[in-house]
Design an enzyme around this catalytic site. Structure first.
Site, mmCIF file in Angstrom:
data_model
loop_
_atom_site.group_PDB
_atom_site.id
_atom_site.type_symbol
_atom_site.label_atom_id
_atom_site.label_comp_id
_atom_site.label_asym_id
_atom_site.label_seq_id
_atom_site.Cartn_x
_atom_site.Cartn_y
_atom_site.Cartn_z
ATOM 1 N N SER A 161 24.300 -57.932 84.848
ATOM 2 C CA SER A 161 23.063 -58.668 85.094
ATOM 3 C C SER A 161 23.207 -60.083 84.563
ATOM 4 C CB SER A 161 21.895 -57.975 84.385
ATOM 5 O OG SER A 161 20.743 -58.800 84.336
ATOM 6 N N TYR A 187 19.120 -55.591 75.742
ATOM 7 C CA TYR A 187 19.524 -55.428 77.146
ATOM 8 C C TYR A 187 20.670 -56.376 77.485
ATOM 9 C CZ TYR A 187 19.201 -55.276 82.256
ATOM 10 O OH TYR A 187 19.485 -55.140 83.592
#
Length: 314
Positions: A161, A187
């Site tokens: 990501s 994350y």
């Protein structure tokens, strides 16, 4: 192919998974897609099945997996869509999955993940996003190494990501035991780990004919954002628009995964990071595009591999 040659393709941010795989025959190839019953995992699996591959959906929810498999069979006509249980946060589940796998594995798409969750831990005390997004996939991938090597020319695809830009691996405190927990930093760290694992797997397993690459799928509204409030999501949308990043459909979001899994243009290419179906440029400050230097750092990649092995063995 030199290390400095950036890979470009005819495909773009608007391309779909079906367009990327058009004309490619995967008959006889065996594929695993983690998280194959939701979000872009569904469309990744659908495109690969549509090209003739045997596709195993590795999922936590078997009922959802069976429903997805039925849908993919109905839309592709390929009856070789299988379902197997896999909980990446549970190492016994990962071990059972790898032990049950028999025969070669041509394509492994490490697609499943969780995003920006509240602070949670596994029974081992591991921070849950890192445990799920990285350690689970690390154990799965290394556990399937023999099957990948047996395939000859296998590919590992790591769904990362742009959030990897938020944090390198904080080796001094990966699991937030000392520092204050912050969902997006956790994350981001786990997504950096996805890239570094691809870098190191590509180096270690080159002699086995295995390549590994990572990617940013783009912004897609899926249940990955279940921990993100509507207000936060709107803020991210506004940030993305301001940074020139547009939101994608699931079919577009799956395109880069499918490209790395199948394209002849990626033959023998490993250890790289892609976005919008092309290899990413180095990150430029002030943008949400490109790849951070820390995510491609070979020393960090080697260290993370060692730390991961030690963590799983503890």
């Amino acid at each position: 192919m030199t290390a400095s040659t950036r890979i470009t393709t005819p495909f773009t941010a608007e391309s779909t998974a079906a367009e990327v795989v058009d004309g490619i025959d995967l008959t006889g190839r065996r594929v695993i897609v983690t998280g194959g019953a939701s979000g872009i995992g569904i469309e990744t699996a659908r495109a690969l099945a549509g090209a003739g591959a045997e596709v195993t959906l590795a999922v936590r929810d078997l009922a959802a997996g069976e429903r997805t498999a039925e849908d993919i069979v109905a839309t592709t006509g390929n009856k070789q869509v299988l379902v197997a249980r896999l909980d990446l946060a549970d190492q016994s589940s990962v071990a059972a999955f790898t032990a049950a796998w028999d025969g070669p594995l041509h394509i492994l798409v490490n697609n499943a993940g969780m995003m920006a969750s509240p602070e949670m831990r596994t029974p081992e005390g591991w921070e849950l996003q890192f445990a799920t997004n990285h350690l689970g996939h690390f154990a799965l991938t290394t556990g399937l190494h023999r099957a990948l090597a047996a395939a000859g020319g296998a590919r590992v695809v790591a769904v990362s990501s742009s959030a990897h830009l938020r944090s390198p691996i904080v080796f001094e405190d990966i699991h937030f035991r000392e520092r204050e927990y912050e969902p997006w930093s956790a994350y981001g760290q786990s997504k950096t780990a996805n890239v570094l694992m691809a870098v190191e797997a590509a180096r270690r397993w080159a002699d086995d004919g295995i390549t590994a690459n990572a990617l940013m799928p783009g912004g897609i509204r899926t249940n990955l954002q279940r921990y993100v409030s509507d207000e936060e999501l709107e803020r991210l949308r506004a940030q993305s628009a301001g940074a020139g990043v547009s939101w994608k459909t699931p079919e577009q979001g799956a395109a880069t995964s499918v490209l790395l899994a199948t394209s002849p243009l990626l033959e023998g290419v490993g250890g790289r990071y892609f976005e919008d179906c092309n290899e990413a440029e180095p990150h430029q400050p002030g943008t949400r595009r490109g790849v951070a230097a820390w995510a491609l750092d070979p020393e960090a990649a080697t260290l993370l591999w060692q730390v991961s092995v030690e963590t799983l063995a503890a």
